[in-house]
Design a protein around this motif. Structure first.
Motif, mmCIF file in Angstrom:
data_model
loop_
_atom_site.group_PDB
_atom_site.id
_atom_site.type_symbol
_atom_site.label_atom_id
_atom_site.label_comp_id
_atom_site.label_asym_id
_atom_site.label_seq_id
_atom_site.Cartn_x
_atom_site.Cartn_y
_atom_site.Cartn_z
ATOM 1 N N ARG A 1 -61.148 4.115 -20.429
ATOM 2 C CA ARG A 1 -59.857 4.046 -19.935
ATOM 3 C C ARG A 1 -59.608 5.179 -18.813
ATOM 4 N NH1 ARG A 1 -56.900 -0.926 -19.958
ATOM 5 N NH2 ARG A 1 -57.344 -1.637 -22.394
ATOM 6 N N GLU B 1 -53.721 9.984 -16.094
ATOM 7 C CA GLU B 1 -54.539 8.696 -16.034
ATOM 8 C C GLU B 1 -53.873 7.670 -16.855
ATOM 9 O OE1 GLU B 1 -58.483 7.899 -15.123
ATOM 10 O OE2 GLU B 1 -58.774 10.092 -14.819
ATOM 11 N N ARG C 1 -51.286 8.062 -18.693
ATOM 12 C CA ARG C 1 -49.641 7.838 -18.419
ATOM 13 C C ARG C 1 -49.357 6.752 -17.486
ATOM 14 N NH1 ARG C 1 -47.847 12.847 -18.018
ATOM 15 N NH2 ARG C 1 -47.122 12.992 -20.155
ATOM 16 N N GLU C 2 -50.143 6.815 -16.388
ATOM 17 C CA GLU C 2 -50.150 6.004 -15.125
ATOM 18 C C GLU C 2 -50.538 4.594 -15.721
ATOM 19 O OE1 GLU C 2 -51.657 5.331 -10.591
ATOM 20 O OE2 GLU C 2 -52.242 7.098 -11.806
ATOM 21 N N GLN C 3 -51.346 4.434 -16.393
ATOM 22 C CA GLN C 3 -51.991 2.865 -16.957
ATOM 23 C C GLN C 3 -50.687 2.467 -18.074
ATOM 24 O OE1 GLN C 3 -55.861 3.156 -18.483
ATOM 25 N NE2 GLN C 3 -56.524 4.322 -16.961
ATOM 26 N N VAL D 1 -47.589 3.256 -18.029
ATOM 27 C CA VAL D 1 -46.462 2.760 -17.312
ATOM 28 C C VAL D 1 -46.599 1.559 -16.535
ATOM 29 C CG1 VAL D 1 -44.840 3.561 -15.593
ATOM 30 C CG2 VAL D 1 -45.376 5.071 -17.333
ATOM 31 N N ALA D 2 -47.694 1.351 -15.695
ATOM 32 C CA ALA D 2 -48.201 0.248 -14.866
ATOM 33 C C ALA D 2 -48.159 -0.992 -15.892
ATOM 34 C CB ALA D 2 -49.539 0.629 -14.061
ATOM 35 N N HIS D 3 -49.016 -0.866 -16.970
ATOM 36 C CA HIS D 3 -49.269 -2.078 -17.637
ATOM 37 C C HIS D 3 -47.608 -2.365 -18.576
ATOM 38 C CE1 HIS D 3 -51.966 -4.480 -19.859
ATOM 39 N NE2 HIS D 3 -51.335 -4.291 -21.130
ATOM 40 N N THR D 4 -46.873 -1.586 -18.795
ATOM 41 C CA THR D 4 -45.751 -1.892 -19.520
ATOM 42 C C THR D 4 -44.793 -2.568 -18.528
ATOM 43 O OG1 THR D 4 -45.594 0.044 -20.808
ATOM 44 C CG2 THR D 4 -43.685 -0.911 -20.399
ATOM 45 N N VAL D 5 -44.768 -2.165 -17.026
ATOM 46 C CA VAL D 5 -44.232 -2.849 -16.141
ATOM 47 C C VAL D 5 -44.634 -4.184 -16.097
ATOM 48 C CG1 VAL D 5 -43.622 -2.823 -13.610
ATOM 49 C CG2 VAL D 5 -43.472 -0.805 -14.910
ATOM 50 N N ALA D 6 -46.019 -4.327 -15.791
ATOM 51 C CA ALA D 6 -46.548 -5.642 -15.601
ATOM 52 C C ALA D 6 -46.191 -6.639 -16.986
ATOM 53 C CB ALA D 6 -48.142 -5.564 -15.656
ATOM 54 N N LEU E 1 -51.867 -0.830 -23.751
ATOM 55 C CA LEU E 1 -52.572 -1.169 -22.824
ATOM 56 C C LEU E 1 -53.613 -2.545 -23.270
ATOM 57 C CD1 LEU E 1 -54.204 2.327 -21.580
ATOM 58 C CD2 LEU E 1 -52.658 0.898 -20.595
#
Length: 587
Positions: free
Chosen positions: A11, A97, A99-101, A103-108, A320
């Motif tokens: 990851r 990295e 944290r960004e993943q 947040v992005a995965h939660t949004v998706a 994730l």
């Protein structure tokens, strides 16, 4: 989570190069330790022998080995500096990295992933939780890799010098990880409980901040303070319990390694007296013996500071690894004059055992996009019926568990006039046609002008006209810096009603200043009059009329009679109980 979980390497790219660098530094450290031991032995051995024999020893005879010793010490210092420097950088990069993943995965995953409690837990994880991973990367992981590289190398070197000392090391070394495993079993639950306590505290604080304006309006803003203090005390007790176990286990590990080194030293001393081992190898073994156990001692000392980070990383990987919904790829049809068809739409409301909405069926003709051709559609129903959820489904952020939403194009003369399922539409082509104003607008920090313009190059006359429609011009006139007034994160510094005016003004300007492109034809409002007084409600009504007069379609979640009276179409939303098998009861 394993001591070195492969998921971390997959990851986080920064973790991969950091592990490789740490392994290389570990090999260099092993070489420097061995060279240092031999340099000390070859320096002290002749000096002790010459002193006992009364033979003078020239400094020039020891100079080469003294130079080697200085070089070895300098090499170890440089390796330690490099490890510390790059460890801090790698820890920051890995946490960023992940944290960004997350947040992005939660949004998706969508707004309903994990429910409200899950969203608060994810927020705590992405902010404070992952910061606990830094001690693991900076302290624990390097010592773990050094143990895997340095300890076997040193044992082999000791074996070449004295097989008895090597045998003692081989017998006593497994005791250290055995005690670490026992301590890990004791503290694993403590770390999970501490993270759970922090997540509960974060959830309570987020709920308190979200409802603080309402609590303040009713004079109850002091009430939740006792609950927050109780959760803070629970977090303190959990942390202190973990520290107590850490200090106790650290003492046990220090005692165990000290006794092991003492056994090696006593054995070497006795055999040295009996003449069974030469002085130079004996000194080298005595220097190397503490270094054999040192990485394991440091692993044990840093283990407890890493458990919180490991627990947080495990939670991050759990987020994730949740499968993402299939994303649509079809282009969105033009909405002007089209018809939205809701065919038996149902969404299960988490663990409530209900579908909200349930069996929602309606045909919503959309506005033409020309002045006078707009339309207002109100979603009506009791609290908990699923009105806000319906708005999220229309926005494309949430997929219905049952039924579907179809867009029937207005141009029936085109080559392919077939209806398009919203689930098959690419969100990147759908969202530009939708303006979204949530119940609690979130404003980015910056000036008031930035919050309204939202990065668009809006003309002054457009800004003034939109502000007059929403009543924001009166708010701006009362601010000392006008449009240049700084606004904090989430709209800090503005009242709830003022934030609502800012959000409505920004929505009115959606499509403005973009080179003449048409504004989005569909506007979604989630209870825009909630928490507003009569004057604020009138502002919302005027804004909705302005959208309708401009030819846009306004779908509004409505509770108050004034909005329902303004609507051209009212869609009733209801919830129904879901049976254990997942079927909706009472269709």
């Amino acid at each position: 989570m394993k001591p070195l979980d492969p998921r971390l390497l997959r990851r986080a790219r920064a973790a991969r190069w950091y592990v490789a660098l740490t392994a290389a530094l570990g090999v260099a450290a092993a070489g420097a330790v061995v060279v240092q031991a031999f340099a000390i032995a070859h320096t002290l051995g002749p000096a002790v022998t010459a002193g006992s024999a009364g033979t003078p020893l020239a400094l020039a005879d020891l100079a080469p080995w003294l130079g080697v010793l200085v070089a070895a010490l300098a090499a170890r210092a440089a390796i330690a500096w490099a490890q510390e420097r790059y460890a801090q950088k790698a820890a920051a990069d890995v946490v960023a990295e992940l944290r960004e993943q997350v947040v992005a995965h939660t949004v998706a995953l969508g707004p309903r992933a994990g429910g409200d409690a899950g969203s608060a837990a994810t927020a705590t994880l992405a902010t404070r939780g992952l910061d606990d991973l830094a001690p693991y990367l900076v302290r624990y992981l390097p010592q773990l890799l050094l143990t895997a590289i340095l300890t076997p190398v040193l044992v082999l070197v000791v074996l070449g010098l004295d097989w008895v000392s090597a045998l003692i090391c081989v017998v006593t070394l497994p005791l250290v990880p055995l005690f670490m495993w026992l301590v890990g079993v004791m503290t694993a639950g403590a770390s999970e409980r501490r993270l759970h306590t922090i997540e509960r505290l974060g959830s309570q604080v987020l709920d308190l901040l979200a409802g603080l304006p309402t609590l303040r309006a009713f004079g109850r803003e002091i009430g939740p303070g006792a609950r927050v203090r109780a959760l803070g005390d629970a977090s303190r007790r959990a942390t202190m319990g973990t520290l107590r176990i850490a200090f106790l286990s650290g003492m046990v590990l220090e005692l165990l390694t000290t006794l092991s080194v003492a056994i090696v030293a006593v054995g070497v001393g006795l055999r040295l007296v009996e003449g069974m081992i030469a002085l130079v190898p004996a000194i080298a073994v005595l220097v190397l013996a503490p270094e054999v156990y040192l990485p394991l001692r440091r692993v044990g000392a840093e283990f407890h500071s890493s458990t919180d980070g490991l627990a947080a990383a495990d939670r991050a990987f759990a987020v994730l690894e949740q499968p993402l919904p299939d994303a649509g790829t079809a282009p969105a049809p033009a909405l002007a004059g089209a018809t939205l068809v809701l065919d038996g739409v149902g969404v299960r409301a988490g663990d409530r055992g209900v579908a909200a909405p349930a069996g929602l069926t309606a045909r919503v003709p959309l506005g033409t996009g020309r002045p006078g051709g707009g339309r207002v559609v109100a979603l009506r129903g009791p609290s908990g019926a699923g009105k806000s959820t319906t708005a999220l489904v229309l926005l494309g952020l949430l997929r219905p568990d049952e039924g579907r939403i179809v867009v029937e194009p207005a141009d029936t003369t085109s080559v392919d006039p077939a209806p398009v399922d919203l689930a098959d539409v690419d969100p990147a082509t759908w969202w530009p046609q939708v303006t979204w104003v949530p119940q609690r607008p979130s404003l980015a920090p910056g000036t008031l002008r930035d919050a309204v313009a939202d990065g668009r190059d809006v003309r002054a006359d457009e800004l003034a006209a939109a502000a007059r429609t929403t009543g924001l011009d009166a708010v701006v006139a009362g601010l000392p810096q006008g449009w240049d007034t700084p606004v904090g994160l989430g709209g800090t510094g503005l009242s709830v009603g003022q934030r609502q005016r800012v959000a409505l003004t920004a929505a009115l300007l959606d499509g403005a200043g973009t080179g003449g492109s048409a504004p989005p034809p569909l506007v979604l409002l989630d209870e825009p009059t909630a928490h507003l007084d009569a004057r604020g409600e009138q502002v919302v009504l005027d804004t909705v009329r302005a959208w309708r007069d401009a030819g846009r379609t306004v779908v509004v979640v409505a509770h108050r009679a004034s909005l329902l009276a303004l609507a051209d179409q009212v869609v009733d939303v209801a919830s129904r109980r879901v049976a254990e098998g997942g079927e909706v009861v009472g269709r």
